[in-house]
Write an enzyme that holds these catalytic residues in place. Structure first.
Site, PDB file in Angstrom:
ATOM      1  N   GLN A 175       0.941  -1.203  -0.043  1.00  0.00           N
ATOM      2  CA  GLN A 175       0.329  -0.147   0.275  1.00  0.00           C
ATOM      3  C   GLN A 175       0.990   1.107   0.304  1.00  0.00           C
ATOM      4  O   GLN A 175       1.817   1.120   0.566  1.00  0.00           O
ATOM      5  CB  GLN A 175      -0.639   0.209   1.795  1.00  0.00           C
ATOM      6  CG  GLN A 175      -0.256   0.000   3.110  1.00  0.00           C
ATOM      7  CD  GLN A 175      -1.407   0.221   3.817  1.00  0.00           C
ATOM      8  OE1 GLN A 175      -2.501  -0.512   3.129  1.00  0.00           O
ATOM      9  NE2 GLN A 175      -1.504   0.245   4.670  1.00  0.00           N
ATOM     10  N   GLY A 176       0.398   2.157  -0.396  1.00  0.00           N
ATOM     11  CA  GLY A 176       1.283   3.446  -0.790  1.00  0.00           C
ATOM     12  C   GLY A 176      -0.060   4.553  -0.619  1.00  0.00           C
ATOM     13  O   GLY A 176      -1.473   4.555  -0.373  1.00  0.00           O
ATOM     14  N   TYR A 177       0.339   5.350  -0.320  1.00  0.00           N
ATOM     15  CA  TYR A 177      -0.466   6.553   0.147  1.00  0.00           C
ATOM     16  C   TYR A 177      -0.632   7.995  -0.690  1.00  0.00           C
ATOM     17  O   TYR A 177       0.981   8.819  -1.233  1.00  0.00           O
ATOM     18  CB  TYR A 177       0.282   7.024   1.984  1.00  0.00           C
ATOM     19  CG  TYR A 177      -0.806   6.652   2.732  1.00  0.00           C
ATOM     20  CD1 TYR A 177      -1.396   6.458   2.990  1.00  0.00           C
ATOM     21  CD2 TYR A 177       0.463   5.351   2.573  1.00  0.00           C
ATOM     22  CE1 TYR A 177      -2.124   5.595   3.721  1.00  0.00           C
ATOM     23  CE2 TYR A 177       0.169   4.081   3.727  1.00  0.00           C
ATOM     24  CZ  TYR A 177      -1.440   4.640   4.394  1.00  0.00           C
ATOM     25  OH  TYR A 177      -1.831   3.258   5.026  1.00  0.00           O
ATOM     26  N   LEU A 178      -0.758   8.656  -1.236  1.00  0.00           N
ATOM     27  CA  LEU A 178      -1.334   9.497  -2.079  1.00  0.00           C
ATOM     28  C   LEU A 178      -1.168  10.944  -1.657  1.00  0.00           C
ATOM     29  O   LEU A 178      -0.597  12.011  -2.274  1.00  0.00           O
ATOM     30  CB  LEU A 178      -2.528   9.537  -3.500  1.00  0.00           C
ATOM     31  CG  LEU A 178      -2.812   8.442  -4.345  1.00  0.00           C
ATOM     32  CD1 LEU A 178      -3.981   8.278  -4.560  1.00  0.00           C
ATOM     33  CD2 LEU A 178      -1.287   8.368  -5.393  1.00  0.00           C
ATOM     34  N   ARG A 221       6.349   6.762   0.708  1.00  0.00           N
ATOM     35  CA  ARG A 221       5.028   6.523   1.667  1.00  0.00           C
ATOM     36  C   ARG A 221       4.363   5.669   1.403  1.00  0.00           C
ATOM     37  O   ARG A 221       3.493   5.141   0.659  1.00  0.00           O
ATOM     38  CB  ARG A 221       4.613   7.581   1.207  1.00  0.00           C
ATOM     39  CG  ARG A 221       4.482   9.040   1.002  1.00  0.00           C
ATOM     40  CD  ARG A 221       3.798  10.008   1.037  1.00  0.00           C
ATOM     41  NE  ARG A 221       2.888  10.302   0.210  1.00  0.00           N
ATOM     42  CZ  ARG A 221       3.407  11.097  -1.611  1.00  0.00           C
ATOM     43  NH1 ARG A 221       4.264  11.019  -1.253  1.00  0.00           N
ATOM     44  NH2 ARG A 221       2.737  10.711  -2.111  1.00  0.00           N
TER      45      ARG A 221
END
Length: 156
Positions: A30-33, A84
């Site tokens: 998972q990654g954060y925008l 991230r």
């Protein structure tokens, strides 16, 4: 789109449970925008399921909006999460009438473990007695939220 209100508590892990290999798991990246104090916009690949999720609020009760994505849309957005991200294996362990989600982190967070428990209501959350292998509760400690450890560091 799926809207939910999640009631969830998070704990550190003192000791991994025995026979962990007998439980089902999902590999997650998972990654954060976007990351703000009380809102996060996250991309997640869990197995072959791709989602965009917006979570709002802090602590035990938060609002969540989730949208299913096609793999190509996920791939287009994924590059925007550089720096991230977290990679983990999530084990699904039954415990009484609840489902425990044990996360074992990899890459920069290798060796970090946490466990989350989701509840139907606040009363069942308040009545919960953690098993002996659980460590300290960190539900209200923002340092342990994925949106804060996604740079590969846990702030002490």
């Amino acid at each position: 789109m799926v809207h939910t209100q999640e009631i969830e508590r998070q704990f550190l892990v003192k000791k991994l449970p025995d026979n962990l290999s007998q439980y089902p798991y999902t590999d997650i990246k998972q990654g954060y925008l976007s990351i703000e104090d009380d809102r996060e916009v996250r991309l997640r690949q869990a197995g072959t399921v791709f989602t965009l999720t917006v979570k709002q609020g802090q602590g035990e009760v938060r609002e969540e909006e989730e949208i299913l994505l096609k793999e190509k849309d996920f791939t287009l957005l994924w590059r925007l999460t550089e720096g991230r991200r977290v990679v983990k294996r999530r084990y699904h362990l039954p415990y009484t009438h609840l489902q425990l989600e044990l996360d074992i982190y990899y890459e920069e967070l290798n060796g970090f473990y946490s466990v989350e428990v989701e509840f139907e209501n606040r009363a069942s959350s308040a009545a919960f007695v953690p098993p002996a292998w659980f460590g300290r509760e960190v539900t209200h400690d923002e340092r342990y939220k994925n949106k804060h450890i996604c740079n590969g560091r846990i702030r002490q």
